[in-house]
Design a protein around this motif. Structure first.
Motif, PDB file in Angstrom:
ATOM      1  N   MET A  90     -78.544  54.056 -46.297  1.00  0.00           N
ATOM      2  CA  MET A  90     -78.684  52.643 -46.027  1.00  0.00           C
ATOM      3  C   MET A  90     -78.122  51.849 -47.203  1.00  0.00           C
ATOM      4  N   PHE A  91     -77.557  50.724 -46.881  1.00  0.00           N
ATOM      5  CA  PHE A  91     -76.992  49.827 -47.876  1.00  0.00           C
ATOM      6  C   PHE A  91     -77.759  48.515 -47.823  1.00  0.00           C
ATOM      7  N   TYR A  92     -78.218  48.054 -48.970  1.00  0.00           N
ATOM      8  CA  TYR A  92     -79.032  46.851 -49.068  1.00  0.00           C
ATOM      9  C   TYR A  92     -78.222  45.734 -49.701  1.00  0.00           C
ATOM     10  N   VAL A  93     -78.355  44.524 -49.155  1.00  0.00           N
ATOM     11  CA  VAL A  93     -77.711  43.337 -49.703  1.00  0.00           C
ATOM     12  C   VAL A  93     -78.814  42.427 -50.229  1.00  0.00           C
ATOM     13  N   TYR A  94     -78.739  42.122 -51.520  1.00  0.00           N
ATOM     14  CA  TYR A  94     -79.729  41.259 -52.175  1.00  0.00           C
ATOM     15  C   TYR A  94     -79.056  40.004 -52.712  1.00  0.00           C
ATOM     16  N   VAL A  95     -79.843  38.916 -52.797  1.00  0.00           N
ATOM     17  CA  VAL A  95     -79.358  37.651 -53.342  1.00  0.00           C
ATOM     18  C   VAL A  95     -80.304  37.208 -54.446  1.00  0.00           C
ATOM     19  N   ASN A  96     -79.724  36.769 -55.573  1.00  0.00           N
ATOM     20  CA  ASN A  96     -80.488  36.198 -56.677  1.00  0.00           C
ATOM     21  C   ASN A  96     -79.989  34.772 -56.878  1.00  0.00           C
ATOM     22  N   LYS A  97     -80.785  33.796 -56.444  1.00  0.00           N
ATOM     23  CA  LYS A  97     -80.370  32.389 -56.525  1.00  0.00           C
ATOM     24  C   LYS A  97     -80.278  31.900 -57.966  1.00  0.00           C
ATOM     25  N   ARG A  98     -81.193  32.353 -58.810  1.00  0.00           N
ATOM     26  CA  ARG A  98     -81.201  31.899 -60.209  1.00  0.00           C
ATOM     27  C   ARG A  98     -79.944  32.352 -60.943  1.00  0.00           C
ATOM     28  N   LYS A  99     -79.541  33.593 -60.721  1.00  0.00           N
ATOM     29  CA  LYS A  99     -78.343  34.134 -61.368  1.00  0.00           C
ATOM     30  C   LYS A  99     -77.069  33.868 -60.564  1.00  0.00           C
ATOM     31  N   GLN A 100     -77.220  33.349 -59.358  1.00  0.00           N
ATOM     32  CA  GLN A 100     -76.111  33.079 -58.446  1.00  0.00           C
ATOM     33  C   GLN A 100     -75.271  34.337 -58.225  1.00  0.00           C
ATOM     34  N   ARG A 101     -75.955  35.394 -57.779  1.00  0.00           N
ATOM     35  CA  ARG A 101     -75.303  36.687 -57.568  1.00  0.00           C
ATOM     36  C   ARG A 101     -75.743  37.308 -56.245  1.00  0.00           C
ATOM     37  N   VAL A 102     -74.843  38.106 -55.682  1.00  0.00           N
ATOM     38  CA  VAL A 102     -75.123  38.908 -54.495  1.00  0.00           C
ATOM     39  C   VAL A 102     -74.880  40.350 -54.893  1.00  0.00           C
ATOM     40  N   LEU A 103     -75.788  41.245 -54.543  1.00  0.00           N
ATOM     41  CA  LEU A 103     -75.712  42.646 -54.941  1.00  0.00           C
ATOM     42  C   LEU A 103     -75.751  43.548 -53.709  1.00  0.00           C
ATOM     43  N   ILE A 104     -74.854  44.549 -53.694  1.00  0.00           N
ATOM     44  CA  ILE A 104     -74.887  45.603 -52.682  1.00  0.00           C
ATOM     45  C   ILE A 104     -75.302  46.883 -53.389  1.00  0.00           C
ATOM     46  N   THR A 105     -76.336  47.548 -52.866  1.00  0.00           N
ATOM     47  CA  THR A 105     -76.853  48.753 -53.500  1.00  0.00           C
ATOM     48  C   THR A 105     -77.438  49.695 -52.455  1.00  0.00           C
ATOM     49  N   ARG A 106     -77.674  50.925 -52.846  1.00  0.00           N
ATOM     50  CA  ARG A 106     -78.368  51.884 -51.988  1.00  0.00           C
ATOM     51  C   ARG A 106     -79.847  51.983 -52.356  1.00  0.00           C
ATOM     52  N   GLU A 107     -80.252  51.301 -53.387  1.00  0.00           N
ATOM     53  CA  GLU A 107     -81.626  51.360 -53.889  1.00  0.00           C
ATOM     54  C   GLU A 107     -82.397  50.109 -53.467  1.00  0.00           C
ATOM     55  N   ARG A 108     -83.699  50.282 -53.222  1.00  0.00           N
ATOM     56  CA  ARG A 108     -84.574  49.133 -53.006  1.00  0.00           C
ATOM     57  C   ARG A 108     -84.879  48.520 -54.363  1.00  0.00           C
ATOM     58  N   ILE A 109     -84.903  47.212 -54.443  1.00  0.00           N
ATOM     59  CA  ILE A 109     -85.153  46.512 -55.704  1.00  0.00           C
ATOM     60  C   ILE A 109     -86.530  45.865 -55.641  1.00  0.00           C
ATOM     61  N   ALA A 110     -87.329  46.100 -56.683  1.00  0.00           N
ATOM     62  CA  ALA A 110     -88.691  45.561 -56.722  1.00  0.00           C
ATOM     63  C   ALA A 110     -88.760  44.227 -57.455  1.00  0.00           C
ATOM     64  N   ASP A 111     -87.710  43.855 -58.170  1.00  0.00           N
ATOM     65  CA  ASP A 111     -87.689  42.601 -58.934  1.00  0.00           C
ATOM     66  C   ASP A 111     -87.795  41.414 -57.971  1.00  0.00           C
ATOM     67  N   PRO A 112     -88.796  40.542 -58.153  1.00  0.00           N
ATOM     68  CA  PRO A 112     -88.984  39.436 -57.204  1.00  0.00           C
ATOM     69  C   PRO A 112     -87.882  38.380 -57.240  1.00  0.00           C
ATOM     70  N   SER A 113     -87.038  38.380 -58.265  1.00  0.00           N
ATOM     71  CA  SER A 113     -85.954  37.394 -58.302  1.00  0.00           C
ATOM     72  C   SER A 113     -84.806  37.776 -57.362  1.00  0.00           C
ATOM     73  N   TRP A 114     -84.766  39.039 -56.902  1.00  0.00           N
ATOM     74  CA  TRP A 114     -83.767  39.496 -55.943  1.00  0.00           C
ATOM     75  C   TRP A 114     -84.387  39.503 -54.554  1.00  0.00           C
ATOM     76  N   ARG A 115     -83.826  38.741 -53.629  1.00  0.00           N
ATOM     77  CA  ARG A 115     -84.322  38.655 -52.258  1.00  0.00           C
ATOM     78  C   ARG A 115     -83.456  39.507 -51.336  1.00  0.00           C
ATOM     79  N   LEU A 116     -84.084  40.296 -50.483  1.00  0.00           N
ATOM     80  CA  LEU A 116     -83.364  41.129 -49.535  1.00  0.00           C
ATOM     81  C   LEU A 116     -82.746  40.242 -48.451  1.00  0.00           C
ATOM     82  N   ALA A 117     -81.422  40.334 -48.312  1.00  0.00           N
ATOM     83  CA  ALA A 117     -80.718  39.530 -47.309  1.00  0.00           C
ATOM     84  C   ALA A 117     -80.346  40.351 -46.084  1.00  0.00           C
ATOM     85  N   GLY A 118     -80.245  41.687 -46.248  1.00  0.00           N
ATOM     86  CA  GLY A 118     -79.895  42.506 -45.100  1.00  0.00           C
ATOM     87  C   GLY A 118     -79.855  43.980 -45.431  1.00  0.00           C
TER      88      GLY A 118
END
Length: 77
Positions: A1-29
């Motif tokens: 599975m591939f996860y897409v996360y968004v961090n509004k504060r850092k203005q970044r979008v991340l694609i990863t295979r890992e689940r992220i527990a950091d609350p500043s990264w929101r799961l987008a898909g």
């Protein structure tokens, strides 16, 4: 599975295979293929003018086998 996360504060979008527990990264898909994750992440990054980053795409693309069966050699004998 591939996860897409968004961090509004850092203005970044991340694609990863890992689940992220950091609350500043929101799961987008969540996507089954790297291509659909890339399309989704690029759409978000373009719409919001965010930086797009990934930690999986180079290894996922490099591990795919080329069409035609890969690099088999014909044995002559």
């Amino acid at each position: 599975m591939f996860y897409v996360y968004v961090n509004k504060r850092k203005q970044r979008v991340l694609i990863t295979r890992e689940r992220i527990a950091d609350p500043s990264w929101r799961l987008a898909g969540v996507h089954r293929s790297a291509d659909s994750a890339k399309r989704h992440a690029r759409f978000i990054a373009d719409a919001r003018d965010y930086v797009l980053e990934w930690d999986i795409l180079a290894s996922a693309s490099a591990s795919s086998t080329p069409r035609g069966g890969g690099s088999r050699r014909r044995q002559e004998g």
